[in-house]
Every structure is written in C-alpha cells, then in structure tokens.
Design a protein around this motif. Structure first.
Motif, PDB file in Angstrom:
ATOM      1  N   PRO A 100       0.571  -1.395  -0.294  1.00  0.00           N
ATOM      2  CA  PRO A 100      -0.062  -0.309  -0.118  1.00  0.00           C
ATOM      3  C   PRO A 100       1.484   1.148  -0.135  1.00  0.00           C
ATOM      4  N   VAL A 101      -0.053   2.578  -0.180  1.00  0.00           N
ATOM      5  CA  VAL A 101       0.748   3.764  -0.615  1.00  0.00           C
ATOM      6  C   VAL A 101       0.105   4.756   0.511  1.00  0.00           C
ATOM      7  N   PHE A 102       0.402   5.340   0.995  1.00  0.00           N
ATOM      8  CA  PHE A 102      -0.368   6.822   1.932  1.00  0.00           C
ATOM      9  C   PHE A 102      -0.029   7.951   0.938  1.00  0.00           C
ATOM     10  N   ARG A 103      -1.725   8.885   0.794  1.00  0.00           N
ATOM     11  CA  ARG A 103      -1.526   9.609  -0.461  1.00  0.00           C
ATOM     12  C   ARG A 103      -1.879  10.669   1.261  1.00  0.00           C
ATOM     13  N   ARG A 104      -1.128  11.275   0.862  1.00  0.00           N
ATOM     14  CA  ARG A 104      -1.074  13.154   2.237  1.00  0.00           C
ATOM     15  C   ARG A 104      -2.150  13.245   1.726  1.00  0.00           C
ATOM     16  N   ASP A 105      -2.150  14.039   0.519  1.00  0.00           N
ATOM     17  CA  ASP A 105      -3.630  14.385   0.384  1.00  0.00           C
ATOM     18  C   ASP A 105      -4.796  14.609  -0.052  1.00  0.00           C
ATOM     19  N   LEU A 106      -4.622  13.117   0.308  1.00  0.00           N
ATOM     20  CA  LEU A 106      -6.369  12.437   1.401  1.00  0.00           C
ATOM     21  C   LEU A 106      -6.351  11.593   2.572  1.00  0.00           C
ATOM     22  N   GLU A 107      -5.175  12.091   2.861  1.00  0.00           N
ATOM     23  CA  GLU A 107      -5.095  11.511   4.687  1.00  0.00           C
ATOM     24  C   GLU A 107      -5.649   9.450   4.375  1.00  0.00           C
ATOM     25  N   GLU A 108      -5.402   9.154   3.496  1.00  0.00           N
ATOM     26  CA  GLU A 108      -5.476   8.340   3.415  1.00  0.00           C
ATOM     27  C   GLU A 108      -4.805   7.327   2.686  1.00  0.00           C
ATOM     28  N   PRO A 109      -4.759   5.805   3.408  1.00  0.00           N
ATOM     29  CA  PRO A 109      -3.557   4.881   2.362  1.00  0.00           C
ATOM     30  C   PRO A 109      -4.203   4.123   1.242  1.00  0.00           C
ATOM     31  N   ILE A 110      -3.923   3.760  -0.025  1.00  0.00           N
ATOM     32  CA  ILE A 110      -4.307   2.991  -0.802  1.00  0.00           C
ATOM     33  C   ILE A 110      -3.460   1.468  -1.080  1.00  0.00           C
ATOM     34  N   ALA A 111      -4.727   0.568  -1.228  1.00  0.00           N
ATOM     35  CA  ALA A 111      -4.369  -0.740  -1.276  1.00  0.00           C
ATOM     36  C   ALA A 111      -3.683  -0.813  -2.337  1.00  0.00           C
ATOM     37  N   CYS A 112      -2.604  -1.507  -2.536  1.00  0.00           N
ATOM     38  CA  CYS A 112      -1.423  -2.826  -4.224  1.00  0.00           C
ATOM     39  C   CYS A 112      -1.533  -1.590  -4.797  1.00  0.00           C
ATOM     40  N   ALA A 113      -0.686  -0.435  -4.399  1.00  0.00           N
ATOM     41  CA  ALA A 113      -0.138   0.733  -5.107  1.00  0.00           C
ATOM     42  C   ALA A 113       1.195   0.196  -5.778  1.00  0.00           C
ATOM     43  N   VAL A 114       1.879  -0.419  -5.060  1.00  0.00           N
ATOM     44  CA  VAL A 114       2.270  -0.414  -5.149  1.00  0.00           C
ATOM     45  C   VAL A 114       3.619  -2.065  -4.905  1.00  0.00           C
ATOM     46  N   PRO A 115       3.889  -2.386  -6.874  1.00  0.00           N
ATOM     47  CA  PRO A 115       4.354  -3.809  -6.643  1.00  0.00           C
ATOM     48  C   PRO A 115       5.818  -3.497  -6.897  1.00  0.00           C
ATOM     49  N   ILE A 116       6.053  -4.847  -5.590  1.00  0.00           N
ATOM     50  CA  ILE A 116       7.394  -5.704  -5.959  1.00  0.00           C
ATOM     51  C   ILE A 116       7.699  -6.817  -7.100  1.00  0.00           C
ATOM     52  N   GLY A 117       8.392  -6.939  -7.846  1.00  0.00           N
ATOM     53  CA  GLY A 117       7.875  -7.751  -8.945  1.00  0.00           C
ATOM     54  C   GLY A 117       9.726  -8.957  -8.831  1.00  0.00           C
ATOM     55  N   PRO A 118       9.529  -9.383  -8.874  1.00  0.00           N
ATOM     56  CA  PRO A 118      11.048 -10.977  -8.188  1.00  0.00           C
ATOM     57  C   PRO A 118      12.008  -9.837  -8.830  1.00  0.00           C
ATOM     58  N   ASP A 119      12.177  -9.484  -9.677  1.00  0.00           N
ATOM     59  CA  ASP A 119      13.191  -8.435 -10.131  1.00  0.00           C
ATOM     60  C   ASP A 119      14.504  -7.316  -9.058  1.00  0.00           C
ATOM     61  N   ILE A 120      12.982  -6.817  -8.440  1.00  0.00           N
ATOM     62  CA  ILE A 120      13.896  -6.138  -6.902  1.00  0.00           C
ATOM     63  C   ILE A 120      14.559  -7.119  -6.131  1.00  0.00           C
ATOM     64  N   ARG A 121      16.087  -6.358  -6.227  1.00  0.00           N
ATOM     65  CA  ARG A 121      16.631  -6.826  -5.463  1.00  0.00           C
ATOM     66  C   ARG A 121      17.235  -6.547  -4.568  1.00  0.00           C
ATOM     67  N   LEU A 122      16.407  -4.679  -3.637  1.00  0.00           N
ATOM     68  CA  LEU A 122      16.852  -3.825  -3.028  1.00  0.00           C
ATOM     69  C   LEU A 122      15.084  -3.240  -2.097  1.00  0.00           C
ATOM     70  N   VAL A 123      14.362  -4.073  -1.001  1.00  0.00           N
ATOM     71  CA  VAL A 123      13.437  -3.309  -1.003  1.00  0.00           C
ATOM     72  C   VAL A 123      13.584  -2.150  -0.032  1.00  0.00           C
ATOM     73  N   ILE A 124      13.540  -0.589  -0.358  1.00  0.00           N
ATOM     74  CA  ILE A 124      14.187   0.242   0.828  1.00  0.00           C
ATOM     75  C   ILE A 124      12.961   1.059   1.494  1.00  0.00           C
ATOM     76  N   THR A 125      12.379   0.496   2.768  1.00  0.00           N
ATOM     77  CA  THR A 125      11.584   0.728   3.308  1.00  0.00           C
ATOM     78  C   THR A 125      11.134   1.735   4.992  1.00  0.00           C
ATOM     79  N   GLU A 126      10.457   2.589   4.561  1.00  0.00           N
ATOM     80  CA  GLU A 126      11.494   3.525   6.243  1.00  0.00           C
ATOM     81  C   GLU A 126       9.960   3.792   6.353  1.00  0.00           C
ATOM     82  N   GLY A 127       9.900   4.701   7.758  1.00  0.00           N
ATOM     83  CA  GLY A 127       8.788   4.912   8.558  1.00  0.00           C
ATOM     84  C   GLY A 127       9.399   5.286   9.939  1.00  0.00           C
ATOM     85  N   ASN A 128       8.490   5.956  10.504  1.00  0.00           N
ATOM     86  CA  ASN A 128       8.397   6.365  12.347  1.00  0.00           C
ATOM     87  C   ASN A 128       9.475   4.875  13.050  1.00  0.00           C
TER      88      ASN A 128
END
Length: 207
Positions: A100-128
């Motif tokens: 999912p992704v968080f849309r600051r313009d809506l102040e709501e999360p949106i499901a299934c918005a970020v695809p992580i395919g098998p070719d992705i070698r590095l996931v960069i996750t961030e949060g508090n």
C-alpha cells in the motif's frame, strides 16, 4: 556523510538475494525523501515501500477514538506491515507482491499501489517505528538487513515538518499545533530508538 556514501552502502546490500534496507527517524526527518532518492538512483533493481501505507483508515481511527493521535504506534496496522516484510524477504518465485501507499493529499492509505516484482533486489522501507522495542514492531528489525536512523537538528526538523503540514492544507496555526503536539510526542518516542540503528545519519546530506 554524502548521498554518494549512502548510495554505495545501499548498493553493497544488493547481492543475489533480495535485501531490505530500513530508514527510520522522527516525523519530518526526511525518510521518504531519502528512500525515494536512493530508489531513483538504483533504478529498476530497487523499490521504495513506506510504512505509512499501513496507517489505519480515517473511518477506523474515528471508530477507535484515535484520530487526534494519528501517527502514534497504535494508529498503524503493525501486524500487516510485518507480514508484508516477511513476504518480501526472501524473494520467492515470480509473483508480484503489492504494497500500500499513503496519499497525503487524501490523508488515507491506498491498497495495492506499489508492485514489488521478482527483479527487485533491494526494498527500501521507511517509517517512524522500525526500531520500536514493543511487539509486534520489534519483529521488524530482524527482517531488515540494515537500518539507518535520520537525526537532523531538531529545530530544523520541526521547521520542515511545519512547512509540510502547511503544504498539505493546514493553516500556519494548525501546522504548528500538530508539529508541537502529537508529532512531538511521537518524535520523543522515536528518537529514543536511535541507538539500535546500524547507522545514524545527520541530515541534510551533502550531494
């Protein structure tokens, strides 16, 4: 430390197995900016996945009476975030995993918005709360190959945060109240976890 130094450090994580890099820090410290900048520089082999996509929806926060504390640990689906990280590491098969992704313009999360395919070698996750010692947050650290903590000068961070709140529609008074209210309480909690990081980064970064 320069951005090039961090980019080299992120590249070093990209081996044959998928790795997950965590970027932690208090509100307004520049986590999403750095994560997206790294992902852009690394191209099609990296993807930015934010913890903010696991904000509880406004309707659920209202039901629980937690809307005034939005951004506190119990206003996120922490178990859902942990489960996503468990699915992302290690890479399995050829299936795409959606985040999912968080849309600051809506102040709501949106499901299934970020695809992580098998070719992705590095996931960069961030949060508090990547380094929070409380369950289930404490599982996150075990799923990350490396965790960085962003620690800009506090007055500068508050200034950036207040400007961000204004940019998303709050009045100067509302923005200042949010920054020095719930955001500041969360920042105190988050800053106490910095010692658990592999690297503490004092921003702004040099190019």
């Amino acid at each position: 430390m320069t951005f090039a130094d961090l980019l080299d450090r992120a590249r070093a994580l990209m081996t044959s197995e998928r790795a997950i890099l965590g970027i932690c820090g208090p509100p307004g410290s520049g986590k999403s900016t750095l994560a997206q900048r790294l992902a852009n520089a690394l191209g099609n082999s990296a993807q930015h996945v934010g913890m903010d996509g696991f904000h509880l929806a406004r309707s659920e926060l209202d039901r629980l009476g937690r809307t005034p504390r939005k951004g506190a640990p119990d206003t996120f689906d922490a178990h859902g975030y942990v489960h996503l990280l468990e699915r992302l590491k290690p890479k399995r098969g050829n299936a795409i995993v959606y985040a999912p992704v968080f849309r600051r313009d809506l102040e709501e999360p949106i499901a299934c918005a970020v695809p992580i395919g098998p070719d992705i070698r590095l996931v960069i996750t961030e949060g508090n709360y990547l380094l929070l010692p409380d369950s289930p947050w404490n599982t996150i650290r075990t799923l990350l190959d490396e965790t960085w903590f962003l620690a800009p000068e506090e007055n500068q961070r508050r200034e950036w945060l207040t400007k961000r709140h204004q940019a998303h529609g709050r009045t100067p008074e509302e923005a200042a109240e949010r920054t020095m209210g719930s955001d500041e309480r969360n920042a105190v909690l988050i800053n106490a976890t910095a010692s658990a990081a592999d690297l503490v980064v004092h921003t702004p970064l040099e190019d």
